[in-house]
Design a protein around this motif. Sequence first.
Motif, PDB file in Angstrom:
ATOM      1  N   ALA A 178     -11.740  28.231  -8.435  1.00  0.00           N
ATOM      2  CA  ALA A 178     -13.539  27.876  -7.065  1.00  0.00           C
ATOM      3  C   ALA A 178     -13.531  26.353  -6.995  1.00  0.00           C
ATOM      4  CB  ALA A 178     -14.478  28.540  -7.486  1.00  0.00           C
ATOM      5  N   THR A 179     -13.621  25.710  -5.599  1.00  0.00           N
ATOM      6  CA  THR A 179     -14.147  24.292  -5.663  1.00  0.00           C
ATOM      7  C   THR A 179     -15.133  24.588  -5.195  1.00  0.00           C
ATOM      8  OG1 THR A 179     -13.426  24.671  -3.483  1.00  0.00           O
ATOM      9  CG2 THR A 179     -11.693  23.886  -4.848  1.00  0.00           C
ATOM     10  N   LEU A 180     -15.677  22.497  -5.346  1.00  0.00           N
ATOM     11  CA  LEU A 180     -17.286  22.558  -5.701  1.00  0.00           C
ATOM     12  C   LEU A 180     -17.200  22.329  -3.594  1.00  0.00           C
ATOM     13  CD1 LEU A 180     -16.899  18.724  -6.665  1.00  0.00           C
ATOM     14  CD2 LEU A 180     -18.830  21.481  -7.313  1.00  0.00           C
ATOM     15  N   GLN A 181     -16.510  22.418  -2.365  1.00  0.00           N
ATOM     16  CA  GLN A 181     -16.193  23.369  -0.698  1.00  0.00           C
ATOM     17  C   GLN A 181     -16.710  24.088  -1.120  1.00  0.00           C
ATOM     18  OE1 GLN A 181     -14.315  21.059  -2.003  1.00  0.00           O
ATOM     19  NE2 GLN A 181     -14.854  18.726  -2.216  1.00  0.00           N
ATOM     20  N   GLU A 182     -16.238  25.195  -1.349  1.00  0.00           N
ATOM     21  CA  GLU A 182     -16.700  26.411  -1.271  1.00  0.00           C
ATOM     22  C   GLU A 182     -17.820  27.199  -1.834  1.00  0.00           C
ATOM     23  OE1 GLU A 182     -12.159  28.387  -1.651  1.00  0.00           O
ATOM     24  OE2 GLU A 182     -12.793  27.600  -3.705  1.00  0.00           O
ATOM     25  N   LEU A 183     -19.121  26.159  -2.770  1.00  0.00           N
ATOM     26  CA  LEU A 183     -19.655  26.852  -2.977  1.00  0.00           C
ATOM     27  C   LEU A 183     -20.911  27.194  -2.292  1.00  0.00           C
ATOM     28  CD1 LEU A 183     -20.246  24.679  -6.722  1.00  0.00           C
ATOM     29  CD2 LEU A 183     -19.196  26.739  -6.246  1.00  0.00           C
ATOM     30  N   GLY A 184     -21.440  26.347  -1.435  1.00  0.00           N
ATOM     31  CA  GLY A 184     -22.300  26.397  -0.169  1.00  0.00           C
ATOM     32  C   GLY A 184     -22.180  27.490  -0.026  1.00  0.00           C
ATOM     33  N   ASN A 185     -20.479  28.497   0.415  1.00  0.00           N
ATOM     34  CA  ASN A 185     -20.899  30.033   1.452  1.00  0.00           C
ATOM     35  C   ASN A 185     -20.653  31.265   0.529  1.00  0.00           C
ATOM     36  OD1 ASN A 185     -19.550  27.515   2.910  1.00  0.00           O
ATOM     37  ND2 ASN A 185     -17.533  28.140   2.425  1.00  0.00           N
ATOM     38  N   GLU A 186     -21.239  30.269  -0.954  1.00  0.00           N
ATOM     39  CA  GLU A 186     -21.707  31.838  -1.684  1.00  0.00           C
ATOM     40  C   GLU A 186     -23.099  32.262  -1.422  1.00  0.00           C
ATOM     41  OE1 GLU A 186     -18.736  33.698  -2.427  1.00  0.00           O
ATOM     42  OE2 GLU A 186     -17.861  32.259  -1.636  1.00  0.00           O
ATOM     43  N   ARG A 187     -23.355  33.411  -1.688  1.00  0.00           N
ATOM     44  CA  ARG A 187     -24.450  34.391  -2.082  1.00  0.00           C
ATOM     45  C   ARG A 187     -25.041  34.042  -3.810  1.00  0.00           C
ATOM     46  NH1 ARG A 187     -25.561  40.082   0.676  1.00  0.00           N
ATOM     47  NH2 ARG A 187     -23.810  40.755  -1.098  1.00  0.00           N
ATOM     48  N   TRP A 188     -26.291  33.271  -3.848  1.00  0.00           N
ATOM     49  CA  TRP A 188     -25.980  33.313  -5.668  1.00  0.00           C
ATOM     50  C   TRP A 188     -27.217  33.643  -5.979  1.00  0.00           C
ATOM     51  CZ3 TRP A 188     -22.482  29.353  -8.199  1.00  0.00           C
ATOM     52  CH2 TRP A 188     -22.037  29.420  -7.525  1.00  0.00           C
ATOM     53  N   LEU A 189     -27.060  34.220  -7.330  1.00  0.00           N
ATOM     54  CA  LEU A 189     -27.617  35.002  -8.304  1.00  0.00           C
ATOM     55  C   LEU A 189     -28.089  34.003  -9.575  1.00  0.00           C
ATOM     56  CD1 LEU A 189     -25.860  38.357  -7.617  1.00  0.00           C
ATOM     57  CD2 LEU A 189     -27.577  37.557  -6.197  1.00  0.00           C
ATOM     58  N   LEU A 190     -29.990  33.756  -9.748  1.00  0.00           N
ATOM     59  CA  LEU A 190     -29.702  31.928 -10.523  1.00  0.00           C
ATOM     60  C   LEU A 190     -30.710  32.355 -10.674  1.00  0.00           C
ATOM     61  CD1 LEU A 190     -29.182  28.822  -8.452  1.00  0.00           C
ATOM     62  CD2 LEU A 190     -27.132  30.446  -9.971  1.00  0.00           C
ATOM     63  N   ARG A 191     -30.995  31.768 -12.808  1.00  0.00           N
ATOM     64  CA  ARG A 191     -31.347  32.285 -13.434  1.00  0.00           C
ATOM     65  C   ARG A 191     -33.208  31.150 -12.407  1.00  0.00           C
ATOM     66  NH1 ARG A 191     -31.821  32.797 -18.746  1.00  0.00           N
ATOM     67  NH2 ARG A 191     -34.171  31.891 -18.292  1.00  0.00           N
ATOM     68  N   GLU A 192     -34.428  31.825 -13.039  1.00  0.00           N
ATOM     69  CA  GLU A 192     -36.017  30.793 -12.260  1.00  0.00           C
ATOM     70  C   GLU A 192     -35.270  29.271 -12.959  1.00  0.00           C
ATOM     71  OE1 GLU A 192     -36.532  31.801 -16.529  1.00  0.00           O
ATOM     72  OE2 GLU A 192     -35.691  32.495 -15.275  1.00  0.00           O
ATOM     73  N   ARG A 193     -36.556  28.697 -11.785  1.00  0.00           N
ATOM     74  CA  ARG A 193     -36.264  27.203 -11.683  1.00  0.00           C
ATOM     75  C   ARG A 193     -36.833  26.862 -12.822  1.00  0.00           C
ATOM     76  NH1 ARG A 193     -34.768  24.387  -8.025  1.00  0.00           N
ATOM     77  NH2 ARG A 193     -34.260  25.428  -6.090  1.00  0.00           N
ATOM     78  N   GLY A 194     -36.909  26.842 -14.574  1.00  0.00           N
ATOM     79  CA  GLY A 194     -37.781  26.000 -15.692  1.00  0.00           C
ATOM     80  C   GLY A 194     -36.499  26.553 -16.349  1.00  0.00           C
ATOM     81  N   SER A 195     -35.507  26.772 -16.604  1.00  0.00           N
ATOM     82  CA  SER A 195     -34.646  27.315 -17.353  1.00  0.00           C
ATOM     83  C   SER A 195     -34.197  26.316 -17.826  1.00  0.00           C
ATOM     84  CB  SER A 195     -33.745  29.249 -17.097  1.00  0.00           C
ATOM     85  OG  SER A 195     -33.016  28.599 -15.974  1.00  0.00           O
TER      86      SER A 195
END
Length: 298
Positions: A178-195
């Motif tokens: 994956a390239t950096l430019q492509e990351l903004g086109n994805e739906r992201w599922l992430l850990r909470e802030r503070g982790s």
Amino acid sequence: MTLRHLKIFVAVCDCGGVTRAARRLYLAQPAVSLAIHELEQYYGVPLFERLSRRLYITPEGERLLSLARQITALFGEAERTVHGDGLGRVHIGSSVTIGTCLMPGYVRAFEERYPGTRVQVTIENSGTLEERLLQNGIDFALIEGVVHTPQIEAEPFLDDELTLVCPPGHPFALRGRATLQELGNERWLLRERGSGTRELFDSALLTKGLRLEPMWESINTRSIVNAVRTGLGVSVLPAALLRQDFARGTLVRVPIEGLDLRRKFQLLRHRSKTLSGAAQAFIALVRELGAAPMDDFR
């Protein structure tokens, strides 16, 4: 000034007032108020500001509180050790990845060596564990994040790496990168802030001038894994947690070109805290074993 005074002072700080502290300690309210007054007279400084019938701890009180927690904790440790309770007990904080992959093996190995010692583990995100260290709520912590306060010292003890993960049919998986430019086109599922995981990913993106807003945030890594499997989006997670998923082919790890997601697992302790024999023994075991007891994530 006695140990009783310090225990009452800590209880008042923890409870946020004299009345609740008196209930916790099974003391009369005037006895608690008198103990605080005697402490203030002894040190010659106000420990609390009294505004609108509420107590607000002063800077002098904050400094005493840090020491009082350590003194009362050491007294309790001395009682347990002298009474023959093995090395006493140890209360360890662990972030989620370490708590899942490493801590079960560490605790099992420690209890085999020191069967009379009680081990208590609290699993939270890295930011919460740092706060617990500052409040003397745990003896030390094993985390994936970075340290934010000078009162805490950190010792790296193991290398780790985050990775982008997606389902097998995703374009990233088919292409193998994956390239950096492509990351903004994805739906992201992430850990909470503070982790620690989220903090490293966000920081790495900021160095590239990027910021992503997740559609899904969770304190539970497995819920994110399940969501990625069903095709709801992609995530960045610790590679160590997902070895079985990669082996089974239910998830695919994909490198992000130009983004370094390597990190260190760290052992955190308060600079002013005197560690018990049990805590020192557990830390020695962590240094000895490193990644040896790592278990698969289920």
